[in-house]
Design a protein around this motif. Structure first.
Motif, mmCIF file in Angstrom:
data_model
loop_
_atom_site.group_PDB
_atom_site.id
_atom_site.type_symbol
_atom_site.label_atom_id
_atom_site.label_comp_id
_atom_site.label_asym_id
_atom_site.label_seq_id
_atom_site.Cartn_x
_atom_site.Cartn_y
_atom_site.Cartn_z
ATOM 1 N N TYR A 56 0.835 -1.200 0.000
ATOM 2 C CA TYR A 56 0.000 0.000 0.000
ATOM 3 C C TYR A 56 0.870 1.251 0.000
ATOM 4 C CZ TYR A 56 -3.211 -3.501 1.930
ATOM 5 O OH TYR A 56 -3.956 -4.636 2.134
ATOM 6 N N TYR A 93 0.348 5.210 1.277
ATOM 7 C CA TYR A 93 -0.464 6.184 1.983
ATOM 8 C C TYR A 93 0.281 7.519 1.989
ATOM 9 C CZ TYR A 93 -3.763 2.839 4.061
ATOM 10 O OH TYR A 93 -4.748 1.907 4.257
ATOM 11 N N GLN A 128 0.441 11.058 4.485
ATOM 12 C CA GLN A 128 0.078 11.542 5.808
ATOM 13 C C GLN A 128 0.169 13.046 5.830
ATOM 14 O OE1 GLN A 128 2.581 10.325 9.145
ATOM 15 N NE2 GLN A 128 0.845 10.493 10.522
ATOM 16 N N HIS A 140 -5.535 15.112 8.538
ATOM 17 C CA HIS A 140 -6.146 14.107 7.657
ATOM 18 C C HIS A 140 -5.757 12.682 8.018
ATOM 19 C CE1 HIS A 140 -7.886 16.877 4.719
ATOM 20 N NE2 HIS A 140 -6.831 17.621 4.922
ATOM 21 N N GLY A 141 -4.813 12.518 8.891
ATOM 22 C CA GLY A 141 -4.359 11.167 9.198
ATOM 23 C C GLY A 141 -3.647 10.561 8.003
ATOM 24 N N LEU A 142 -3.869 9.279 7.802
ATOM 25 C CA LEU A 142 -3.260 8.568 6.687
ATOM 26 C C LEU A 142 -4.348 8.245 5.668
ATOM 27 C CD1 LEU A 142 -1.515 6.703 9.340
ATOM 28 C CD2 LEU A 142 -0.134 7.053 7.301
ATOM 29 N N LEU A 151 -5.210 6.501 1.822
ATOM 30 C CA LEU A 151 -4.713 5.535 0.850
ATOM 31 C C LEU A 151 -4.658 6.130 -0.547
ATOM 32 C CD1 LEU A 151 -3.875 2.551 0.372
ATOM 33 C CD2 LEU A 151 -6.291 2.112 -0.167
ATOM 34 N N TYR A 185 -3.058 0.707 -3.922
ATOM 35 C CA TYR A 185 -2.559 -0.500 -3.319
ATOM 36 C C TYR A 185 -2.387 -1.590 -4.375
ATOM 37 C CZ TYR A 185 -7.337 -2.459 -3.193
ATOM 38 O OH TYR A 185 -8.584 -2.929 -3.525
ATOM 39 N N GLU A 196 -8.440 6.309 -2.043
ATOM 40 C CA GLU A 196 -9.320 7.482 -1.979
ATOM 41 C C GLU A 196 -8.695 8.757 -2.509
ATOM 42 O OE1 GLU A 196 -10.137 8.972 2.067
ATOM 43 O OE2 GLU A 196 -8.670 7.512 2.796
ATOM 44 N N PHE A 202 4.010 7.031 3.046
ATOM 45 C CA PHE A 202 4.337 5.771 3.700
ATOM 46 C C PHE A 202 3.909 4.595 2.840
ATOM 47 C CE2 PHE A 202 5.944 6.943 7.751
ATOM 48 C CZ PHE A 202 5.346 8.149 8.076
ATOM 49 N N PHE A 237 4.515 -0.580 8.440
ATOM 50 C CA PHE A 237 4.842 0.585 7.636
ATOM 51 C C PHE A 237 6.345 0.734 7.479
ATOM 52 C CE2 PHE A 237 0.928 2.944 7.000
ATOM 53 C CZ PHE A 237 0.082 2.415 7.938
#
Lengths: 111, 113
Positions: free
Chosen positions: A33, A35, A37, A41-43, A45, A48, A59, A90, A102
């Protein structure tokens, strides 16, 4: 950590240039995957992969492409970098039992 | 839309206190709920995870409480230490869809000595 390496660790690039980030794993995991960061917003995707040459969008995939020609390598390409793609990227692998491991991340700055 | 909502955004506790971080989700198909711990400059690391067939899971000083009917889960850190100061992310995934994880926005925890 746990056989997953990202390169480069840091990169500064100019708007409009192509950029490729590399994720390398040594444990033959099927799922990989990418991602990003960002604060607040966090992590999220990006893309993948569920096998060699098998990939799917996440997304926030606009402006990104990926390739997986070998089990161990998963490449993320920014076709024409924009300032909105400044982020920490990541790579992750999915382990037996469901959890992710990760990589250490790539800090990308687009100027 | 944020699939997993996490609160609070930041938290400061004294050493020995019990910080609690909460997460909520909407998708009832989610069946795996991990928590990740991230230190500055590092990738997130799996801390503890739970599946919806149990209401609580403990690993050392870390406990997940899970409320399936409310679609909420929380992380409790017992006897918190300054070394626990980090950012914590909750996540959720559905096993049958490639195991894409949906992450909360993170909680920055500071434990004061």
């Amino acid at each position: 950590d746990a056989g997953i390496t990202q390169s480069p660790r840091h990169k500064v690039t100019e708007t409009g240039t192509p950029v490729t980030l590399r994720c390398h794993q040594t444990e033959n995991h099927r799922y990989m995957y990418w991602y990003r960061q960002d604060p607040g917003h966090g992590l999220r995707l990006i893309h993948y992969s569920y096998g060699v040459k098998d990939t799917d969008k996440g997304e926030v995939s606009d402006g990104y492409s990926v390739s997986r020609s070998k089990t161990e390598d998963f490449l993320l390409t920014l076709e024409s970098a924009t300032s909105s793609q400044t982020s920490v990227y990541f790579c992750a692998i999915r382990r037996q039992g469901g959890g992710y491991t990760f990589g250490s991340g790539t800090r990308l700055t687009v100027v | 839309q944020q699939q997993v909502k996490q609160s609070p955004q930041s938290l400061i506790v004294q050493k020995g206190g019990i910080p609690i971080i909460n997460c909520a989700y909407e998708n009832t198909a989610f069946d795996y709920f991990p928590w990740y711990q991230q230190f500055p400059g590092k990738g997130p690391a799996l801390l503890i995870a739970i599946r919806p067939d149990v209401s609580e899971k403990k690993e050392g000083r870390f406990t997940i409480s899970f409320n399936k009917s409310a679609k909420q889960f929380s992380l409790h850190i017992m006897d918190s230490q300054p070394g626990d100061s980090a950012t914590y992310f909750c996540a959720a995934s559905e096993s049958n869809t490639g195991n894409q994880f949906y992450f909360g926005t993170g909680t920055s925890l500071t434990v004061i000595p």
